[in-house]
Scaffold this active site. Structure first.
Site, PDB file in Angstrom:
ATOM      1  N   ASP A  13      -3.548   8.137  -7.831  1.00 58.68           N
ATOM      2  CA  ASP A  13      -3.208   7.119  -6.897  1.00 58.68           C
ATOM      3  C   ASP A  13      -2.594   7.666  -5.559  1.00 58.68           C
ATOM      4  O   ASP A  13      -2.259   9.057  -5.706  1.00 58.68           O
ATOM      5  CB  ASP A  13      -2.182   6.310  -7.852  1.00 58.68           C
ATOM      6  CG  ASP A  13      -1.344   5.361  -6.931  1.00 58.68           C
ATOM      7  OD1 ASP A  13      -1.902   4.604  -6.473  1.00 58.68           O
ATOM      8  OD2 ASP A  13      -0.248   5.316  -6.597  1.00 58.68           O
ATOM      9  N   ASP A  15      -0.225   6.055  -2.660  1.00 60.76           N
ATOM     10  CA  ASP A  15       0.831   5.396  -2.418  1.00 60.76           C
ATOM     11  C   ASP A  15       1.930   5.768  -3.615  1.00 60.76           C
ATOM     12  O   ASP A  15       1.761   5.158  -4.527  1.00 60.76           O
ATOM     13  CB  ASP A  15       0.570   3.924  -2.096  1.00 60.76           C
ATOM     14  CG  ASP A  15       1.982   3.130  -1.763  1.00 60.76           C
ATOM     15  OD1 ASP A  15       2.640   3.598  -1.002  1.00 60.76           O
ATOM     16  OD2 ASP A  15       2.268   2.330  -2.720  1.00 60.76           O
ATOM     17  N   GLY A  50       1.062  -0.630  -6.800  1.00 60.45           N
ATOM     18  CA  GLY A  50      -0.230  -0.779  -7.328  1.00 60.45           C
ATOM     19  C   GLY A  50      -0.905  -2.151  -7.261  1.00 60.45           C
ATOM     20  O   GLY A  50      -2.060  -2.438  -7.729  1.00 60.45           O
ATOM     21  N   ARG A 122      -6.016  -0.960   1.054  1.00 59.60           N
ATOM     22  CA  ARG A 122      -7.217  -1.221   1.810  1.00 59.60           C
ATOM     23  C   ARG A 122      -6.843  -0.298   3.043  1.00 59.60           C
ATOM     24  O   ARG A 122      -7.909  -0.048   4.159  1.00 59.60           O
ATOM     25  CB  ARG A 122      -7.353  -2.671   2.295  1.00 59.60           C
ATOM     26  CG  ARG A 122      -7.551  -3.653   1.128  1.00 59.60           C
ATOM     27  CD  ARG A 122      -7.655  -5.137   1.798  1.00 59.60           C
ATOM     28  NE  ARG A 122      -8.954  -5.173   2.578  1.00 59.60           N
ATOM     29  CZ  ARG A 122     -10.121  -5.466   2.147  1.00 59.60           C
ATOM     30  NH1 ARG A 122     -10.434  -5.828   0.821  1.00 59.60           N
ATOM     31  NH2 ARG A 122     -11.175  -5.778   2.913  1.00 59.60           N
ATOM     32  N   ASP A 175       2.207   6.271 -10.079  1.00 57.95           N
ATOM     33  CA  ASP A 175       3.758   5.927 -10.034  1.00 57.95           C
ATOM     34  C   ASP A 175       3.726   4.775 -10.462  1.00 57.95           C
ATOM     35  O   ASP A 175       4.887   4.278 -10.364  1.00 57.95           O
ATOM     36  CB  ASP A 175       4.069   6.330  -8.489  1.00 57.95           C
ATOM     37  CG  ASP A 175       3.562   5.019  -7.582  1.00 57.95           C
ATOM     38  OD1 ASP A 175       2.476   4.829  -7.676  1.00 57.95           O
ATOM     39  OD2 ASP A 175       4.498   4.594  -6.961  1.00 57.95           O
TER      40      ASP A 175
HETATM   41  P1  B16 Z   1      -2.575  -2.425   1.253  1.00 56.11           P
HETATM   42  P2  B16 Z   1      -1.530   2.489  -4.439  1.00 56.11           P
HETATM   43  C1  B16 Z   1      -1.045   0.131  -3.319  1.00 56.11           C
HETATM   44  O1  B16 Z   1      -1.345   1.307  -3.098  1.00 56.11           O
HETATM   45  C2  B16 Z   1       0.356   0.003  -3.239  1.00 56.11           C
HETATM   46  O2  B16 Z   1       1.273   0.575  -4.210  1.00 56.11           O
HETATM   47  C3  B16 Z   1       1.039  -1.628  -3.251  1.00 56.11           C
HETATM   48  O3  B16 Z   1       2.252  -1.566  -2.896  1.00 56.11           O
HETATM   49  C4  B16 Z   1       0.025  -2.286  -2.244  1.00 56.11           C
HETATM   50  O4  B16 Z   1       0.271  -3.582  -2.399  1.00 56.11           O
HETATM   51  C5  B16 Z   1      -1.253  -2.064  -2.511  1.00 56.11           C
HETATM   52  O5  B16 Z   1      -1.550  -0.493  -2.434  1.00 56.11           O
HETATM   53  C6  B16 Z   1      -2.308  -2.761  -1.411  1.00 56.11           C
HETATM   54  O6  B16 Z   1      -2.163  -1.873  -0.019  1.00 56.11           O
HETATM   55  O7  B16 Z   1      -1.805  -3.558   1.557  1.00 56.11           O
HETATM   56  O8  B16 Z   1      -2.497  -1.458   2.258  1.00 56.11           O
HETATM   57  O9  B16 Z   1      -4.119  -2.953   1.035  1.00 56.11           O
HETATM   58  O10 B16 Z   1      -0.519   2.704  -5.111  1.00 56.11           O
HETATM   59  O11 B16 Z   1      -2.649   1.844  -5.517  1.00 56.11           O
HETATM   60  O12 B16 Z   1      -2.230   3.647  -3.694  1.00 56.11           O
HETATM   61 MG    MG Z   2       1.122   3.956  -6.109  1.00 57.12          MG
END
Ligand code: B16
Ligand code: MG
Length: 221
Positions: A13, A15, A50, A122, A175
């Site tokens: 993962d 973030d 996530g 994204r 996480d």
């Molecule tokens: P975006 P991961 C996720 O990343 C984040 O944990 C989540 O909080 C976020 O809403 C999602 O990506 C979408 O992100 O708005 O940048 O497309 O933890 O899966 O790496």
């Molecule tokens: Mg994450």
């Protein structure tokens, strides 16, 4: 050369695992919640880990009691959050990559393991570029190639497919509880860190990212 034990690849993962853009997500959503007069704190933020952008907005709006919002207005709010979030991402640099994360990734690669990203975001490729890992991973599966968000296993199954490796021979590092559930649904060995580790999720738990070297060694890699 591929990994010598039962596992050939690690899918990370992004973030909250490779880097701490989760705090920027928090600040971005907090600013939108404040504009709407909706309460928002770390407890709500942890539920967004996530989860896709639009599903995150729906969670934040659970506590909104104003006039109903049209789909167009919701999209506008999600875009506002993303625009503010991207400004913060623009300030990131390779200095935002913890040296112990880079050293651990190099160690795993040195053992012959393939390394991939499995992120709902994204913005994943942009973040990887900002922190100097734009060309590092063997495969990237992210929010641009999935139609179902974690806990659905799609993002991790795609990562395995892009690597050309059986999902049962992949380890996931996450996480988010939703991400651990996605890894389990994909048939992968799951390792938690941060919030998910605090909640006791996953087959193994990390105190620090560097602990992953020991976990993989214990798994025979
Ligand atoms: P975006 P991961 C996720 O990343 C984040 O944990 C989540 O909080 C976020 O809403 C999602 O990506 C979408 O992100 O708005 O940048 O497309 O933890 O899966 O790496
Ligand atoms: Mg994450």
């Amino acid at each position: 050369m591929t990994g010598s034990g039962p596992y050939e690849a690690v899918v990370f993962d992004l973030d909250g695992v490779i880097c701490h853009t989760d705090h920027y997500h928090y600040l971005g959503w907090k600013s939108v919640a404040d504009d709407l007069g909706v309460p928002f704190d770390e407890t709500v933020n942890n539920r967004l880990r996530g989860v896709s952008r639009m599903a995150s907005l729906d969670i934040i709006l659970e506590q909104y009691d104003g006039a109903p919002l049209t789909d167009e207005r919701k999209l506008e709010l999600a875009t506002t959050k993303n625009d503010r979030y991207r400004v913060m991402l623009g300030g990131m640099s390779p200095a935002d990559l913890d040296p112990s994360v880079r050293a651990t990734l190099d160690d795993l690669r040195g053992r012959g393991l393939k390394l991939a990203i499995g992120s709902s975001s994204r913005n994943a490729r942009y973040i990887l570029e900002r922190i100097g890992l734009g060309d590092y991973f063997d495969a990237i599966s992210d929010g641009t190639n999935i139609s179902r968000s974690k806990p659905d296993p799609e993002v991790f199954l795609k990562a395995a497919e892009y690597l050309g490796i059986d999902p049962a021979r992949c380890v996931v590092v996450e996480d988010a509880v939703a991400g651990i559930e996605a890894g389990q649904a994909a048939g992968m060995y799951t390792v938690s860190i941060g919030d998910a580790a605090d909640l006791g999720a996953g087959d193994a738990r990390l105190g620090t990212f560097a602990d992953l070297s020991h976990v993989m060694a214990d798994l025979g890699a």
